[in-house]
Design a protein around this motif. Structure first.
Motif, short mmCIF file in Angstrom:
data_model
loop_
_atom_site.label_atom_id
_atom_site.label_comp_id
_atom_site.label_asym_id
_atom_site.label_seq_id
_atom_site.Cartn_x
_atom_site.Cartn_y
_atom_site.Cartn_z
N ASP A 193 -7.35 25.11 -22.32
CA ASP A 193 -8.55 25.04 -21.87
C ASP A 193 -8.71 24.20 -20.35
O ASP A 193 -8.64 23.03 -20.50
CB ASP A 193 -9.65 24.62 -22.64
N LEU A 194 -8.76 25.05 -19.31
CA LEU A 194 -8.67 24.24 -18.16
C LEU A 194 -10.15 24.41 -17.52
O LEU A 194 -10.47 24.18 -16.29
CB LEU A 194 -7.87 24.94 -16.98
N ARG A 195 -11.10 24.71 -18.20
CA ARG A 195 -12.48 24.91 -17.80
C ARG A 195 -13.04 23.67 -17.47
O ARG A 195 -14.08 23.41 -16.73
CB ARG A 195 -13.52 25.86 -18.58
N GLY A 196 -12.76 22.43 -18.29
CA GLY A 196 -13.41 21.29 -18.19
C GLY A 196 -12.81 20.56 -16.85
O GLY A 196 -11.91 20.99 -16.47
N LYS A 197 -13.33 19.30 -16.66
CA LYS A 197 -12.69 18.54 -15.74
C LYS A 197 -11.40 17.77 -16.29
O LYS A 197 -11.84 17.11 -17.16
CB LYS A 197 -13.67 17.22 -15.24
N LYS A 255 0.69 -1.38 -0.01
CA LYS A 255 -0.08 -0.01 -0.20
C LYS A 255 0.79 1.32 0.05
O LYS A 255 0.53 2.30 -0.71
CB LYS A 255 -1.03 0.00 1.11
N ASP A 256 1.93 1.35 0.66
CA ASP A 256 2.79 2.59 0.91
C ASP A 256 3.48 2.77 -0.60
O ASP A 256 3.62 3.66 -0.93
CB ASP A 256 3.82 2.15 1.86
N TYR A 257 3.82 1.74 -1.24
CA TYR A 257 4.46 1.56 -2.63
C TYR A 257 3.51 2.24 -3.40
O TYR A 257 3.65 3.20 -4.40
CB TYR A 257 4.99 0.34 -2.96
N LEU A 258 2.25 1.54 -3.50
CA LEU A 258 1.22 2.29 -4.46
C LEU A 258 0.96 3.74 -4.26
O LEU A 258 0.67 4.39 -5.34
CB LEU A 258 0.02 1.28 -4.19
N LYS A 259 0.77 4.11 -3.11
CA LYS A 259 0.56 5.52 -2.59
C LYS A 259 1.36 6.22 -3.22
O LYS A 259 1.43 7.39 -3.69
CB LYS A 259 0.13 5.60 -1.15
N ASN A 260 2.94 5.91 -3.04
CA ASN A 260 3.88 6.80 -3.47
C ASN A 260 3.96 6.87 -5.01
O ASN A 260 4.36 7.75 -5.67
CB ASN A 260 5.24 6.11 -2.97
N TRP A 261 3.46 5.70 -5.76
CA TRP A 261 3.68 5.67 -7.00
C TRP A 261 2.35 6.70 -7.80
O TRP A 261 2.50 6.79 -8.99
CB TRP A 261 3.55 4.32 -7.82
N LEU A 262 1.29 6.82 -7.03
CA LEU A 262 0.00 7.53 -7.30
C LEU A 262 0.51 8.96 -7.70
O LEU A 262 0.95 9.62 -6.76
CB LEU A 262 -1.04 7.40 -6.40
N LYS A 263 -0.04 9.44 -8.62
CA LYS A 263 0.37 10.88 -9.11
C LYS A 263 -0.80 11.60 -9.69
O LYS A 263 -1.70 10.99 -10.24
CB LYS A 263 1.59 11.15 -9.92
N TYR A 264 -0.97 13.00 -9.26
CA TYR A 264 -1.97 13.81 -9.63
C TYR A 264 -1.42 14.58 -10.82
O TYR A 264 -0.38 15.20 -10.58
CB TYR A 264 -2.37 14.65 -8.42
N TYR A 265 -2.26 14.85 -11.86
CA TYR A 265 -2.05 15.63 -12.77
C TYR A 265 -3.18 16.60 -13.43
O TYR A 265 -4.23 15.91 -13.37
CB TYR A 265 -1.48 14.85 -14.23
N LEU A 266 -2.66 17.74 -13.97
CA LEU A 266 -3.76 18.47 -14.41
C LEU A 266 -3.69 18.78 -16.13
O LEU A 266 -2.61 19.25 -16.33
CB LEU A 266 -3.93 20.01 -13.96
N VAL A 267 -4.23 17.86 -16.63
CA VAL A 267 -4.30 17.93 -18.15
C VAL A 267 -5.21 18.71 -18.83
O VAL A 267 -6.28 18.81 -19.00
CB VAL A 267 -4.34 16.39 -18.47
N PRO A 268 -4.53 19.62 -19.50
CA PRO A 268 -5.08 20.80 -20.44
C PRO A 268 -5.78 20.20 -21.72
O PRO A 268 -5.25 19.24 -22.29
CB PRO A 268 -4.30 21.75 -20.59
N GLN A 269 -6.92 20.81 -22.03
CA GLN A 269 -7.43 20.34 -23.39
C GLN A 269 -6.87 21.72 -24.13
O GLN A 269 -6.72 22.91 -23.83
CB GLN A 269 -8.71 20.49 -23.44
N PHE A 270 -6.57 21.38 -25.69
CA PHE A 270 -6.01 22.51 -26.45
C PHE A 270 -6.84 22.98 -27.44
O PHE A 270 -7.63 22.28 -28.16
CB PHE A 270 -4.74 22.08 -27.31
#
Length: 275
Positions: A153-157, A38-53
């Motif tokens: 475009d960062l307005r969408g999810k 679980k510790d390894y998986l949480k460390n490998w889990l990353k958050y990204y904000l992916v824009p639309q162009f």
């Protein structure tokens, strides 16, 4: 609770099959347990904000001060377009801040402008925090122009969570420490599929990717593509890919990094640009 925290909580409460993990331990020489996995998986889990162009036919159609790549900069009279530089992009913090679950963006408003030289060595970074109405489209001093504007475009999810499908052997102390240990082998393919479904439900958008090259080319936060010396697992403001055509004859990765510690901020400023 933000999406990353929700996903990590879901991993903490997930029921792994101990028999599968024990079988992997015997083959790989590891001593994994459900808790350490679980510790390894949480460390490998990353958050990204992916824009639309969105591409625009002319710079006059682009909203003043919006977050974008290429084209022409929207500068106030107080800032000059640097000579012999290529305009990489401008980033409006007011557009990015609502997605900043790390409280990483240095200010709630204002625009950062990034310029790089044709050799990808030198850079210029400007910051403006004034009325958008005072911005003007500024032409290249030498009359050149490299590519049309690509508005983000960062307005969408557009928030997404990613996890790497394999863990490097030295992370989990495998006997072959340079080999990739696939999650399906470690926990069982059916267990991994169930975990994927749970994370998809908690995060709204979750992807298990094969390797770093599977990531989208442009993204905010997350981990940089290529950067030596980042501060551990601290999130980064905007690691991204920019492919400039002439005068460059090769693609260039451009990482924009917010320094975490006060000494680095004092010496380098709030943001560093590397290429």
């Amino acid at each position: 609770m933000n999406v990353l925290a929700k996903a990590k909580a879901a991993i903490d409460g997930f029921d792994f099959n101990e028999a599968n993990i024990e079988a992997f331990n015997e083959s790989a020489g590891t001593e994994l347990s459900s808790e350490s996995l679980k510790d390894y998986l949480k460390n490998w889990l990353k958050y990204y904000l992916v824009p639309q162009f969105e591409m625009y036919g002319s710079e006059e159609e682009v909203p003043l001060g919006t977050t974008k790549l290429y084209g022409l900069p929207h500068l106030p009279d107080s800032l000059e377009f640097p000579e012999d530089m290529i305009f990489a992009g401008q980033f409006n913090l007011a557009e990015i801040k609502p997605h900043d679950i790390f409280n990483e963006v240095p200010k709630d408003s204002g625009i950062y402008y990034f310029f790089v030289d044709v050799d990808g060595v030198e850079s210029e970074v400007f910051f403006y925090d004034g009325p958008v109405d005072d911005l003007k489209i500024r032409e290249y001093p030498n009359g050149d122009e490299y590519g049309k504007s690509q508005v983000m475009d960062l307005r969408g999810k557009s928030e997404e969570l990613y996890m790497q499908e394999d863990l490097i052997g030295w992370w989990i102390k495998a006997k072959d420490k340079y080999s990739d240990c696939h999650l399906a082998t470690i926990m069982g393919a059916d267990i991994l599929e169930r975990l994927e479904g749970l994370l998809q439900k908690e995060a709204g958008s979750f992807t298990l990717y094969d390797h770093l090259g599977s990531l989208p080319d442009e993204y905010f936060f997350g981990k940089p593509r290529y950067y030596q010396g980042e501060d551990g697992d601290d999130p980064n403001f905007y690691p991204s890919f920019f492919g400039f055509e002439p005068p460059w004859n090769y693609d260039c990765f451009l990482n924009l990094y917010v320094w975490q510690d006060e000494k680095s901020k004092e010496y380098y400023g709030d943001i560093e640009i590397t290429s």
